[in-house]
Design a protein around this motif. Structure first.
Motif, PDB file in Angstrom:
ATOM      1  N   HIS A  87       0.823  -1.197   0.000  1.00 11.06           N
ATOM      2  CA  HIS A  87       0.000   0.000   0.000  1.00 11.06           C
ATOM      3  C   HIS A  87       0.866   1.258   0.000  1.00 11.06           C
ATOM      4  N   SER A  88       0.353   2.271  -0.670  1.00 12.72           N
ATOM      5  CA  SER A  88       0.983   3.584  -0.647  1.00 12.72           C
ATOM      6  C   SER A  88       0.130   4.503   0.229  1.00 12.72           C
ATOM      7  N   PRO A  89       0.629   5.683   0.564  1.00 12.97           N
ATOM      8  CA  PRO A  89      -0.176   6.604   1.381  1.00 12.97           C
ATOM      9  C   PRO A  89      -1.495   6.986   0.707  1.00 12.97           C
ATOM     10  N   ASP A  90      -1.531   6.903  -0.621  1.00 11.34           N
ATOM     11  CA  ASP A  90      -2.711   7.366  -1.346  1.00 11.34           C
ATOM     12  C   ASP A  90      -3.695   6.260  -1.729  1.00 11.34           C
ATOM     13  N   GLU A  91      -3.193   5.037  -1.802  1.00  8.25           N
ATOM     14  CA  GLU A  91      -4.084   3.966  -2.258  1.00  8.25           C
ATOM     15  C   GLU A  91      -3.597   2.613  -1.755  1.00  8.25           C
ATOM     16  N   LYS A  92      -4.545   1.689  -1.776  1.00  7.57           N
ATOM     17  CA  LYS A  92      -4.220   0.311  -1.397  1.00  7.57           C
ATOM     18  C   LYS A  92      -3.897  -0.467  -2.668  1.00  7.57           C
ATOM     19  N   ARG A  93      -2.821  -1.274  -2.596  1.00 10.93           N
ATOM     20  CA  ARG A  93      -2.400  -2.051  -3.757  1.00 10.93           C
ATOM     21  C   ARG A  93      -1.978  -3.443  -3.303  1.00 10.93           C
TER      22      ARG A  93
END
Length: 545
Positions: A87-93
């Motif tokens: 995950h990044s701060p902006d979105e889940k991956r």
């Protein structure tokens, strides 16, 4: 070889998945563009970096990846795959990592690819959330299942174990009323002659009372039982206090005994045996789940009734004669009479080789030409088989759904005539052409279904008479049934055409050539079919004597 390597490298560069190749020591030998662009330091190829050493062993997923890759490098396994979040701060991956071991000139190599699977994971999460909601609904359903535990079995036992239809109706009503929160149940039948619906069997708990008035289809549409029969589906009143016509159907104070009502048609195939009307003590009892149960119960009850009717049909000595008039210019016999400017008298029915119904009609005037069949709905072809001084015999190929429906209900057509008021010609009274239909049917239910079929299809349908009469030990239908089992389709068609066209009269008004042409066969073939049919008919006559 160089060209092949260049092509492979170029292809690797264009792949939308991150790819790297490491050697037996874990050192990165090459990467593709997607790999270089993924990390925070764009354009870094990481060649020469120890891929295994850079993993964060404190991270559960990284530790698991290293263990799997080391097993591949050491040759303990050929492949390794795992899914992991990133995950990044902006979105889940989420990603899928897959490693495959191979060798180049004896040296160990391992390809490592990372494929983003975020959309799939989000879909899986949505499915899991939906499953959780369904589990909650299932838990909410348990109280309903607890209340109706055994109800399906008890009603099935009551319906299947009964010896008569009346017993089915009585036992079902008693079983339902014995189940909380039902306090009144009745099963009604519709009188086909006057279109009146009334309870035949019922059961009540406490002071619950039946309706004050008899119900009539077409005028009492606000009653749920009438609506259920008219629409063919379940009808519900969730709260009588909010129902404007409650006092019309139920005595004052009925709300003290019951608050909600449901009516379910008892239907098997396209035959309706009546309607089950059920009353409950509380408002809003008949929710979606409850209605599913009632619909299942209604199907069980109707199936049991159909089974009883089927057994009765095998042993009964009675037949239902239904006489109906139809005053609808769209009806194909009426439309044909108007087009030909003549009254028509039904002679009989047979079937073409492809299954098309072929009806024979006597016109009350000589007919030289017939209108195009395309001008008459329900008719695919019209042929003049023979002509007389003042009449003609017509063969009409039918694609009308009503004729097929009559056959499916076991109807034997006795009359299917088109005439005008006062026996006027159709030319002078085209709008007054009416069709008189008389059929024999095996049961009262099939008679009701036939009437409903006609009523749904045409305007101006009127029931003239309804009679249940005894039939002789051996009926013409019995003879026809045995003949049809021994005759081929062509033999039966040849015999019927010859009979309806008065081929056996003298002098003949139709020749064997004409009849052969109508069947699209040669004259000699027609006579072969006809003689074979005559022989089998005579065998049936004399062997049964």
């Amino acid at each position: 070889m160089g060209t092949g390597n260049d092509l492979a490298a170029a292809t690797l560069e264009t792949l939308p998945i991150t790819v790297a190749v490491i050697d037996g020591d874990g050192e990165i030998l090459s990467t593709n563009r997607a790999w270089r662009e993924f990390g925070p330091d764009d354009a870094a190829d990481h060649v020469g970096v120890d891929y295994l050493a850079t993993a964060d062993v404190d991270d559960e997923h990284a530790r698991r990846a290293v263990e799997g890759l080391e097993a591949v490098v050491e040759g303990e396994r050929e492949t390794f795959a795992m899914e992991y979040p990133c995950h990044s701060p902006d979105e889940k991956r989420w990603f899928l990592m897959r490693a495959n071991r191979f060798t180049v000139d004896g040296a160990v190599r391992v390809s490592i690819l990372h494929l983003e699977i975020t959309e799939r994971k989000l879909a899986e999460i949505a499915v899991e959330e939906t499953a959780a909601e369904l589990r909650e609904e299932h838990e909410a359903l348990e109280h309903v299942l607890d209340r109706i535990d055994g109800l399906l079995r008890e009603v099935t036992d009551a319906a299947v174990g009964a010896a008569t239809r009346e017993e089915i109706e009585r036992r079902v009503c008693e079983t339902l009323v014995g189940t909380d929160p039902y306090v009144l149940a009745w099963i009604g039948r519709l009188d086909a002659t006057n279109r009146r619906l009334s309870p035949r069997e019922w059961a009540a708990d406490g002071d619950a009372a039946l309706e004050d008035d008899e119900l009539v289809l077409g005028t009492d549409e606000t009653h749920p039982a009438v609506r259920a029969l008219a629409d063919g589906g379940v009808q519900v009143i969730q709260d009588l206090e909010a129902f404007d016509d409650a006092e019309r159907w139920w005595p004052a104070g009925a709300g003290d005994s019951f608050r909600s009502v449901a009516a379910v048609p008892l239907t098997y195939g396209d035959v309706t045996y009546g309607v089950l009307t059920l009353f409950a003590t509380d408002a809003d009892v008949f929710g979606e789940r409850e209605l599913l149960v009632l619909d299942s119960l209604a199907g069980t009850i109707a199936t049991a009734m159909n089974a009883l009717e089927a057994r009765r049909m095998l042993t009964t000595d009675s037949v239902v004669e239904l006489e109906i008039t139809v005053e609808d210019p769209s009806q194909f016999v009426a439309a044909l009479a108007v087009a030909l400017e003549t009254a028509l008298s039904y002679r009989g029915l047979t079937y073409a080789e492809d299954g098309t119904p072929l009806a024979f009609f006597q016109a009350d005037r000589a007919v030289e030409a017939v209108p195009p069949a395309a001008e008459i709905d329900g008719v695919s072809d019209v042929t003049v088989l023979s002509t007389y001084d003042d009449s003609a015999l017509l063969e009409v190929a039918i694609d009308d759904a009503v004729v097929t429906g009559l056959s499916e209900h076991g109807a034997a057509i006795r009359r299917f005539d088109a005439a005008t008021a006062g026996n006027e010609s159709a030319q002078t009274a085209a709008r007054e052409v009416g069709v008189d239909l008389t059929v024999d049917l095996p049961t009262a239910q099939s008679a009701r279904s036939v009437y409903d079929l006609l009523d749904r299809t045409y305007d101006g349908v009127e029931l003239v008479s309804y009679h249940e009469t005894d039939q002789p030990p051996q009926t013409p239908q019995d003879v026809v049934a045995r003949l049809e089992s021994s005759l081929t389709d062509r033999q039966l068609t040849a015999l019927r055409k010859a009979y309806f066209a008065d081929y056996f009269e003298w002098p003949r008004n139709v020749s064997g050539d004409d009849l052969a042409q109508s069947m699209d066969i040669s004259r000699s073939t027609f006579h072969q079919h006809l003689r074979a049919a005559q022989r089998k008919l005579l065998d049936e006559l004399f062997d049964s004597a």
